[in-house]
Design a protein around this motif. Structure first.
Motif, mmCIF file in Angstrom:
data_model
loop_
_atom_site.group_PDB
_atom_site.id
_atom_site.type_symbol
_atom_site.label_atom_id
_atom_site.label_comp_id
_atom_site.label_asym_id
_atom_site.label_seq_id
_atom_site.Cartn_x
_atom_site.Cartn_y
_atom_site.Cartn_z
ATOM 1 N N GLU A 63 -106.993 -29.902 -37.681
ATOM 2 C CA GLU A 63 -105.907 -30.230 -37.188
ATOM 3 C C GLU A 63 -104.857 -29.439 -38.186
ATOM 4 O O GLU A 63 -104.948 -29.527 -39.447
ATOM 5 N N LEU A 64 -103.474 -29.060 -37.877
ATOM 6 C CA LEU A 64 -102.505 -28.641 -38.703
ATOM 7 C C LEU A 64 -101.097 -28.841 -38.096
ATOM 8 O O LEU A 64 -100.999 -29.048 -36.934
ATOM 9 N N LYS A 65 -100.130 -28.763 -38.929
ATOM 10 C CA LYS A 65 -98.656 -29.019 -38.511
ATOM 11 C C LYS A 65 -98.168 -28.066 -39.638
ATOM 12 O O LYS A 65 -98.510 -27.965 -40.731
ATOM 13 N N LYS A 66 -96.871 -27.689 -39.049
ATOM 14 C CA LYS A 66 -96.009 -26.751 -40.117
ATOM 15 C C LYS A 66 -95.436 -27.890 -41.073
ATOM 16 O O LYS A 66 -95.153 -28.941 -40.737
ATOM 17 N N ARG A 67 -95.354 -27.232 -41.970
ATOM 18 C CA ARG A 67 -94.761 -28.482 -43.439
ATOM 19 C C ARG A 67 -93.226 -28.208 -43.160
ATOM 20 O O ARG A 67 -92.467 -27.221 -42.871
ATOM 21 N N LYS A 68 -92.641 -29.228 -43.147
ATOM 22 C CA LYS A 68 -90.923 -29.616 -43.109
ATOM 23 C C LYS A 68 -90.583 -28.853 -44.320
ATOM 24 O O LYS A 68 -90.890 -29.176 -45.521
ATOM 25 N N LYS A 69 -89.366 -28.125 -44.082
ATOM 26 C CA LYS A 69 -88.616 -27.395 -45.406
ATOM 27 C C LYS A 69 -87.117 -28.015 -45.304
ATOM 28 O O LYS A 69 -86.799 -28.060 -44.154
ATOM 29 N N ILE A 70 -86.673 -27.786 -46.577
ATOM 30 C CA ILE A 70 -85.164 -28.339 -46.484
ATOM 31 C C ILE A 70 -84.452 -27.212 -45.713
ATOM 32 O O ILE A 70 -84.587 -26.128 -45.980
ATOM 33 N N PHE A 71 -83.416 -27.648 -45.175
ATOM 34 C CA PHE A 71 -82.467 -26.951 -44.438
ATOM 35 C C PHE A 71 -83.151 -25.823 -43.421
ATOM 36 O O PHE A 71 -82.723 -24.781 -43.141
ATOM 37 N N ASP A 72 -84.320 -26.316 -42.945
ATOM 38 C CA ASP A 72 -85.072 -25.578 -41.874
ATOM 39 C C ASP A 72 -84.563 -25.877 -40.428
ATOM 40 O O ASP A 72 -84.500 -27.104 -40.089
ATOM 41 N N THR A 73 -84.068 -24.956 -39.596
ATOM 42 C CA THR A 73 -83.606 -25.355 -38.239
ATOM 43 C C THR A 73 -84.607 -24.946 -37.184
ATOM 44 O O THR A 73 -84.373 -25.501 -36.145
ATOM 45 N N ASN A 74 -85.788 -24.691 -37.636
ATOM 46 C CA ASN A 74 -86.846 -24.600 -36.622
ATOM 47 C C ASN A 74 -87.585 -26.101 -36.835
ATOM 48 O O ASN A 74 -88.315 -26.272 -37.566
ATOM 49 N N TYR A 75 -87.250 -26.846 -35.761
ATOM 50 C CA TYR A 75 -87.710 -28.048 -35.655
ATOM 51 C C TYR A 75 -89.264 -27.788 -35.256
ATOM 52 O O TYR A 75 -89.599 -27.532 -34.436
ATOM 53 N N VAL A 143 -77.682 -34.706 -19.977
ATOM 54 C CA VAL A 143 -77.792 -33.638 -21.233
ATOM 55 C C VAL A 143 -78.374 -34.416 -22.574
ATOM 56 O O VAL A 143 -79.251 -33.838 -23.082
ATOM 57 N N MET A 144 -78.169 -35.708 -22.606
ATOM 58 C CA MET A 144 -78.855 -36.418 -23.712
ATOM 59 C C MET A 144 -80.491 -36.573 -23.592
ATOM 60 O O MET A 144 -80.949 -36.485 -24.375
ATOM 61 N N LEU A 145 -80.828 -36.432 -22.496
ATOM 62 C CA LEU A 145 -82.055 -36.567 -22.136
ATOM 63 C C LEU A 145 -82.772 -35.433 -22.096
ATOM 64 O O LEU A 145 -84.079 -35.306 -21.908
ATOM 65 N N VAL A 146 -82.171 -34.287 -21.549
ATOM 66 C CA VAL A 146 -82.679 -32.977 -21.527
ATOM 67 C C VAL A 146 -82.740 -32.204 -22.583
ATOM 68 O O VAL A 146 -83.849 -31.368 -23.004
ATOM 69 N N ILE A 147 -82.050 -32.299 -23.562
ATOM 70 C CA ILE A 147 -81.802 -31.592 -24.952
ATOM 71 C C ILE A 147 -83.208 -31.752 -25.559
ATOM 72 O O ILE A 147 -83.858 -30.909 -25.963
ATOM 73 N N PRO A 148 -83.830 -33.029 -25.857
ATOM 74 C CA PRO A 148 -84.984 -33.036 -26.655
ATOM 75 C C PRO A 148 -86.169 -32.262 -25.845
ATOM 76 O O PRO A 148 -87.118 -31.965 -26.508
ATOM 77 N N TYR A 149 -86.195 -32.367 -24.414
ATOM 78 C CA TYR A 149 -87.231 -31.658 -23.978
ATOM 79 C C TYR A 149 -87.194 -30.024 -24.309
ATOM 80 O O TYR A 149 -88.248 -29.529 -24.546
ATOM 81 N N PHE A 150 -86.151 -29.336 -24.333
ATOM 82 C CA PHE A 150 -86.002 -28.049 -24.507
ATOM 83 C C PHE A 150 -86.242 -27.827 -26.228
ATOM 84 O O PHE A 150 -86.791 -26.941 -26.494
ATOM 85 N N VAL A 151 -85.749 -28.613 -26.911
ATOM 86 C CA VAL A 151 -86.129 -28.611 -28.319
ATOM 87 C C VAL A 151 -87.719 -28.731 -28.667
ATOM 88 O O VAL A 151 -88.361 -27.806 -29.405
ATOM 89 N N ILE A 152 -88.418 -29.663 -27.966
ATOM 90 C CA ILE A 152 -89.992 -29.663 -28.143
ATOM 91 C C ILE A 152 -90.677 -28.659 -27.455
ATOM 92 O O ILE A 152 -91.673 -28.331 -27.845
ATOM 93 N N ARG A 153 -90.217 -28.194 -26.218
ATOM 94 C CA ARG A 153 -90.886 -27.067 -25.550
ATOM 95 C C ARG A 153 -90.767 -25.818 -26.675
ATOM 96 O O ARG A 153 -91.546 -25.115 -26.400
ATOM 97 N N ARG A 154 -89.412 -25.590 -27.153
ATOM 98 C CA ARG A 154 -89.589 -24.408 -27.872
ATOM 99 C C ARG A 154 -90.216 -24.581 -29.226
ATOM 100 O O ARG A 154 -90.838 -23.461 -29.757
ATOM 101 N N SER A 155 -90.576 -25.916 -29.762
ATOM 102 C CA SER A 155 -91.254 -25.940 -30.669
ATOM 103 C C SER A 155 -92.708 -25.584 -30.683
ATOM 104 O O SER A 155 -93.221 -25.016 -31.320
ATOM 105 N N VAL A 156 -93.285 -26.013 -29.268
ATOM 106 C CA VAL A 156 -94.625 -25.831 -29.026
ATOM 107 C C VAL A 156 -94.809 -24.135 -28.568
ATOM 108 O O VAL A 156 -95.793 -23.611 -29.326
ATOM 109 N N ASN A 157 -93.754 -23.371 -28.199
ATOM 110 C CA ASN A 157 -93.978 -21.947 -27.924
ATOM 111 C C ASN A 157 -93.737 -21.412 -29.259
ATOM 112 O O ASN A 157 -94.603 -20.471 -29.716
ATOM 113 N N ARG A 158 -92.867 -21.771 -30.237
ATOM 114 C CA ARG A 158 -92.840 -21.028 -31.324
ATOM 115 C C ARG A 158 -94.063 -21.204 -32.297
ATOM 116 O O ARG A 158 -94.590 -20.409 -32.879
#
Length: 174
Positions: A63-75, A143-158
């Motif tokens: 199991e692994l996750k990316k380490r959070k970094k300060i000022f990192d915009t890649n959620y 918009v408030m309900l859809v933005i988190p979906y796109f952020v999470i989907r981008r995180s998975v693809n990234r």
């Protein structure tokens, strides 16, 4: 639920094949991933480490996750669960990348309750609230309900892209 999350790309399965043995991969994994139980760490961004990932590895799974970094915009919401299979001279890694967490449901419910209370309050007070504002509020709510979906989907693809790239880099790096 998992099949629905796969259809909307919040869970992704990938297979990576590497020309390395399992013991060598485990050693490289331990060199490039900080040992962690992946629990919540309050001030993780202030911890110093040269490794980009945190996680753990057993004999055939990791199991692994990316380490959070300060000022990192890649959620980095995505969590990786992998299985290691040795087939001759090649190592096959089956990976499931999960971006959806149950606490996100809490966020969605809170947003919906907020707008529901707002709409009920607006409708019950007839003389003070202009009704032409309701369509704009509906657009705002969507918009408030859809933005988190796109952020999470981008995180998975990234995460899928970065993981495949980094695993190949670990193998070819001497």
């Amino acid at each position: 639920m998992n099949s629905f999350l796969r259809k909307i790309n919040l869970i992704k399965d990938i297979t990576i094949q590497l020309p390395i043995t399992k013991t060598e991969f485990i050693q490289k994994f331990r060199n490039h991933v900080d040992e962690s139980d992946l629990g919540y760490v309050p001030f993780e961004v202030f911890q110093s480490s040269t490794n980009e990932y945190k996680g753990n590895i057993q004999n055939n799974t990791f199991e692994l996750k990316k380490r959070k970094k300060i000022f990192d915009t890649n959620y980095s919401f995505a969590k990786v669960i992998g299985e290691i299979i040795q087939e001759g001279n090649e190592l096959t890694i089956n990976v499931e990348i999960v971006g959806f967490r149950k606490r996100i449901l809490l966020f969605g419910v809170m947003i919906l309750l907020f707008y529901l209370l707002f709409f009920v309050g607006a409708i019950s007070n007839d003389d003070a609230f202009p009704f032409f504002i309701l369509p704009f509020l509906m657009i705002h709510m969507s918009v408030m309900l859809v933005i988190p979906y796109f952020v999470i989907r981008r995180s998975v693809n990234r995460m899928a892209y970065d993981l495949e790239r980094d695993f190949h880099y670990w193998v070819t790096k001497r």
